[in-house]
Scaffold this motif. Structure first.
Motif: not given
Length: 246
Positions: A14-15, A67, A70
């Motif tokens: 998620w980054h 993203y 996150a």
């Protein structure tokens, strides 16, 4: 079972790094610009900058969807869906595309430009999601369709060689016969002709005729040259031409 799920889960998905984010946005700018350049050179309503903005915006939305949240990825009560925001782009871009579509008589223009905006949004989503190869191939195919297939369509398609033309001519002059003669000189056929008296309260225009023509262009004739020639005929006071549907 809970332990195995925790071991499989990787929060790093998620980054995204600043370098990767910049690369995806720049790629969206370049790919959208290629398609927009073709539209700009053709003088269409949505051109270079519009296509770039649509492609960049689409890429930004899918990046945000993937993203932008996150910090909530580790919350067990939050379920992230990267496709949710991106899905709204496809339906939302239809409103922008509708603004490029115009109708003049039987001629509808702007359909290809509307479609190019829609596919540019898809390219932006593809680039923003990191599917670089897919975005590049899609852009290549779109550019080929707009540049190469456009020329083939103009050459072989019968419907693309039809144009509407509305003239205002002096009723007492030989302007109409001169118009017909000039069209024949350019090798243009007349599929349909409708002549009407102009209904107006303006005295000096009371003796005018409205002439509606449906023309069939020759395969190698530039319609712009025909318009210039007809406008120069004495007794022709108004001219409205149907625009190209591409």
């Amino acid at each position: 079972m809970a332990t195995s799920v925790a071991q499989v889960y990787d929060p790093s998905i998620w980054h995204i790094s600043y370098w990767e984010l910049t690369l995806r946005l720049v790629l969206a700018l370049a790919l959208g610009g290629l398609i927009g350049l073709e539209r700009e050179l053709g003088g269409h309503s949505a051109g270079f900058r519009t296509h770039i903005l649509v492609c960049l915006g689409s890429a930004a939305i899918v990046l945000l969807s993937m993203y932008g949240f996150a910090e909530f990825s580790s919350d067990p009560n939050v379920r992230l869906d990267p496709a949710r925001l991106a899905a709204q782009v496809i339906s939302g871009i239809g409103f922008l595309g509708a603004g490029t579509i115009l109708r003049t008589g039987i001629t509808v223009s702007g359909l290809t430009t509307a479609a190019s905006l829609w596919v540019v949004a898809a390219i932006g989503l593809t680039a923003g999601a990191g599917f670089y190869y897919g975005a590049a191939v899609l852009t290549f195919l779109v550019v080929v369709s707009l540049f190469v297939l456009n020329k083939l369509e103009r050459k072989f398609s019968v419907t693309k060689r039809k144009r509407d033309l509305v003239l205002r001519v002096n009723k007492d002059s030989s302007s109409l016969s001169k118009v017909v003669t000039e069209l024949h000189r350019f090798g243009i056929g007349i599929n349909k002709i409708i002549v009407e008296n102009e209904e107006t309260e303006v005295t000096e225009r009371a003796e005018m005729l409205i002439v509606r023509l449906q023309l069939k262009l020759g395969p190698s004739k530039r319609f712009e040259d025909v318009i210039v020639s007809l406008a120069a005929i004495e007794g022709v006071f108004g001219l409205e031409a149907g625009v190209d549907s591409l």
